[in-house]
Design an enzyme around this catalytic site. Structure first.
Site, PDB file in Angstrom:
ATOM      1  CE  LYS A  49       1.721  -6.420   9.230  1.00 42.74           C
ATOM      2  NZ  LYS A  49       2.931  -6.427  10.122  1.00 42.74           N
ATOM      3  CG  HIS A 109      -1.926 -11.692  16.183  1.00 43.15           C
ATOM      4  ND1 HIS A 109      -2.217 -10.355  16.252  1.00 43.15           N
ATOM      5  CD2 HIS A 109      -0.646 -11.766  15.734  1.00 43.15           C
ATOM      6  CE1 HIS A 109      -1.150  -9.661  15.880  1.00 43.15           C
ATOM      7  NE2 HIS A 109      -0.190 -10.493  15.560  1.00 43.15           N
ATOM      8  CB  SER A 139      -0.972  -4.203   6.214  1.00 41.81           C
ATOM      9  OG  SER A 139       0.080  -4.120   7.137  1.00 41.81           O
ATOM     10  CG  PHE A 243       3.738   5.787  10.252  1.00 45.11           C
ATOM     11  CD1 PHE A 243       3.618   4.406  10.353  1.00 45.11           C
ATOM     12  CD2 PHE A 243       4.457   6.317   9.196  1.00 45.11           C
ATOM     13  CE1 PHE A 243       4.213   3.565   9.411  1.00 45.11           C
ATOM     14  CE2 PHE A 243       5.048   5.485   8.251  1.00 45.11           C
ATOM     15  CZ  PHE A 243       4.926   4.115   8.358  1.00 45.11           C
ATOM     16  CE  LYS A 245       9.474  12.341  17.783  1.00 38.18           C
ATOM     17  NZ  LYS A 245      10.076  12.625  19.040  1.00 38.18           N
TER      18      LYS A 245
HETATM   19  N1  LIG Z   1       2.266   4.650  14.855  1.00 36.77           N
HETATM   20  C1  LIG Z   1       1.609   4.112  13.830  1.00 36.77           C
HETATM   21  N2  LIG Z   1       0.659   4.819  13.171  1.00 36.77           N
HETATM   22  C2  LIG Z   1      -0.008   4.279  12.141  1.00 36.77           C
HETATM   23  N3  LIG Z   1       0.215   3.045  11.662  1.00 36.77           N
HETATM   24  C3  LIG Z   1       1.154   2.290  12.275  1.00 36.77           C
HETATM   25  C4  LIG Z   1       1.884   2.781  13.382  1.00 36.77           C
HETATM   26  N4  LIG Z   1       2.748   1.813  13.778  1.00 36.77           N
HETATM   27  C5  LIG Z   1       2.549   0.765  12.954  1.00 36.77           C
HETATM   28  N5  LIG Z   1       1.613   1.045  12.038  1.00 36.77           N
HETATM   29  C6  LIG Z   1       1.148   0.210  10.922  1.00 36.77           C
HETATM   30  O1  LIG Z   1       0.484  -0.943  11.427  1.00 36.77           O
HETATM   31  C7  LIG Z   1       0.704  -2.045  10.530  1.00 36.77           C
HETATM   32  C8  LIG Z   1       1.398  -3.148  11.271  1.00 36.77           C
HETATM   33  O2  LIG Z   1       0.471  -3.711  12.171  1.00 36.77           O
HETATM   34  P1  LIG Z   1       0.912  -4.776  13.273  1.00 36.77           P
HETATM   35  O3  LIG Z   1       1.713  -4.038  14.289  1.00 36.77           O
HETATM   36  O4  LIG Z   1      -0.398  -5.286  13.791  1.00 36.77           O
HETATM   37  O5  LIG Z   1       1.734  -5.822  12.604  1.00 36.77           O
HETATM   38  C9  LIG Z   1       1.555  -1.501   9.385  1.00 36.77           C
HETATM   39  O6  LIG Z   1       0.644  -1.026   8.414  1.00 36.77           O
HETATM   40  P2  LIG Z   1       0.995  -0.819   6.880  1.00 36.77           P
HETATM   41  O7  LIG Z   1       1.605  -2.078   6.391  1.00 36.77           O
HETATM   42  O8  LIG Z   1      -0.320  -0.527   6.205  1.00 36.77           O
HETATM   43  O9  LIG Z   1       1.913   0.348   6.816  1.00 36.77           O
HETATM   44  C10 LIG Z   1       2.288  -0.376  10.098  1.00 36.77           C
HETATM   45  O10 LIG Z   1       2.852   0.592   9.233  1.00 36.77           O
HETATM   46  C1  LIG Z   2       1.560 -16.285  10.972  1.00 36.91           C
HETATM   47  C2  LIG Z   2       1.803 -14.891  10.541  1.00 36.91           C
HETATM   48  C3  LIG Z   2       2.391 -14.009  11.569  1.00 36.91           C
HETATM   49  C4  LIG Z   2       1.769 -12.830  11.781  1.00 36.91           C
HETATM   50  C5  LIG Z   2       2.247 -12.005  12.757  1.00 36.91           C
HETATM   51  C6  LIG Z   2       3.350 -12.377  13.503  1.00 36.91           C
HETATM   52  O1  LIG Z   2       3.850 -11.664  14.501  1.00 36.91           O
HETATM   53  S1  LIG Z   2       3.788 -10.154  14.695  1.00 36.91           S
HETATM   54  O2  LIG Z   2       2.386  -9.769  14.945  1.00 36.91           O
HETATM   55  O3  LIG Z   2       4.325  -9.452  13.526  1.00 36.91           O
HETATM   56  O4  LIG Z   2       4.622  -9.911  15.884  1.00 36.91           O
HETATM   57  C7  LIG Z   2       3.989 -13.537  13.284  1.00 36.91           C
HETATM   58  C8  LIG Z   2       3.513 -14.367  12.316  1.00 36.91           C
END
Ligand SMILES: Nc1ncnc2c1ncn2[C@@H]1O[C@H](COP(=O)(O)O)[C@@H](OP(=O)(O)O)[C@H]1O
Ligand SMILES: CCc1ccc(OS(=O)(=O)O)cc1
Length: 309
Positions: A49, A109, A139, A243, A245
């Site tokens: 996240k 990760h 998040s 974000f 797009k």
């Molecule tokens: N282009 C972008 N600009 C800003 N935030 C972005 C983004 N694309 C994804 N995110 C945000 O990154 C987080 C997801 O992270 P990951 O890709 O590591 O799972 C989410 O945060 P939020 O849940 O705070 O909106 C998502 O909305």
């Molecule tokens: C174990 C939790 C978790 C977190 C993230 C995952 O994948 S992704 O980063 O969203 O692609 C999958 C499981």
């Protein structure tokens, strides 16, 4: 049925070295640890996240020299093998990486202590994106609400405790960030912050010049990857990876993932994409307690997170 579903959700995470990981990843642990990295691999590293999807899209746009159509070739989860990913009978992250031509861009990760040793032995490039812990927690909470194969996060109050104790997938945010920060000067690490990528550039009278200005951070990635791109291509990458797009782009917004895995009616994958949403979740008492825990856990670490823009 409810019980079965609940049990199914609870059984998904198991520990390796004190870190919770998906059960299928743990079953595949030997293959993951023996993964053979190559010297020209680029590994995107994040705590969950923290903007993984965002940096993946940026890296792919750079690799494709800003060609939007080429970035539409596959969903983002399929473009960069996730090395610890396993969901039989689908090919594992390791299997996908092994069939990919070099130079490869991979993602993980994993915290530093669980990374397959060959990445260090081959002095690979690591691109780490860190996000402030409070927004990460928020998040991750919403992600676990909508992700039907992860443990139910419970109430916000319950999740607050779960997150600070590190009992979430990929372990403690504190240990993850500390681990990568501490090795950054000994290896080829580009350490970026989500908040810097979101920073709004201001004009002479403090008026915002753009809604989002990650150009400077994107330029760092371009250099780190040993590339050089024209200003117009950089501008195109800024636009395409905004974000707004990416939320509309089916190749990045996870809309192709079935609802029984990601239920986006509960919370969208592209949720808010902002800095400071933690203020809408943390109580004053939680915030004070979190700040004290942060001070203790991050003592002696010279890292500064921006908590609002
Ligand atoms: N282009 C972008 N600009 C800003 N935030 C972005 C983004 N694309 C994804 N995110 C945000 O990154 C987080 C997801 O992270 P990951 O890709 O590591 O799972 C989410 O945060 P939020 O849940 O705070 O909106 C998502 O909305
Ligand atoms: C174990 C939790 C978790 C977190 C993230 C995952 O994948 S992704 O980063 O969203 O692609 C999958 C499981």
């Amino acid at each position: 049925m409810a019980l079965t579903t609940e049990l199914g959700r609870q059984l998904q995470l198991r520990e390796v070295g004190g870190i919770l990981l998906q059960a299928a990843t743990v079953d595949n642990w030997s293959e993951i640890q023996h993964f053979e990295a190559k010297p020209d691999d680029l590994l995107i590293c994040t705590y969950p996240k923290s903007g993984t999807t965002w940096i993946q899209e940026i890296v792919d746009m750079i690799e494709q020299n800003g060609d939007v159509a080429k970035c539409q070739r596959a969903i983002i989860q399929h473009r960069h093998p996730f090395i610890e990913w396993a969901r039989p009978p689908q090919p594992s992250g390791v299997e996908k990486a092994n069939t990919m031509p070099s130079p490869r861009t991979l993602r993980t990760h994993l915290p530093t202590q669980l990374l397959p040793p060959s990445f260090w032995e081959n002095n690979c490039k690591f691109l780490y994106v860190a996000r402030n812990a409070k927004d990460c927690m928020v998040s991750y909470y919403h992600f676990q609400r909508m992700n039907q194969v992860l443990p139910d996060p419970g109430t916000w109050e319950e999740y607050f405790e779960t997150f600070i104790s590190g009992k979430v997938g990929w372990g403690s945010w504190f240990d993850h960030v500390k681990g990568w920060w501490e090795i950054k000067d000994r290896y080829q690490v580009l350490f970026l912050f989500y908040e810097d990528m979101k920073r709004v550039s201001k004009g002479p009278s403090e008026e915002p010049l753009q809604t989002q200005d990650p150009k400077c951070e994107i330029q760092k990635v371009v250099q780190f990857m040993g590339k050089s791109l024209d200003e117009t291509v950089l501008d195109e990458i800024v636009q395409e990876t905004s974000f707004e797009k990416m939320k509309e782009n089916p190749m990045t917004n996870r809309s192709t993932v079935p609802k029984f895995i990601l239920d986006q009616s509960i919370s969208p994958f592209m949720r808010k994409g902002t800095v400071g949403d933690w203020k809408n979740h943390f109580t004053v008492a939680q915030n004070e307690r979190f700040d004290e825990i942060y001070r203790q856990k991050m003592e002696g670490i010279s890292i500064n997170f921006c908590m609002e823009l």
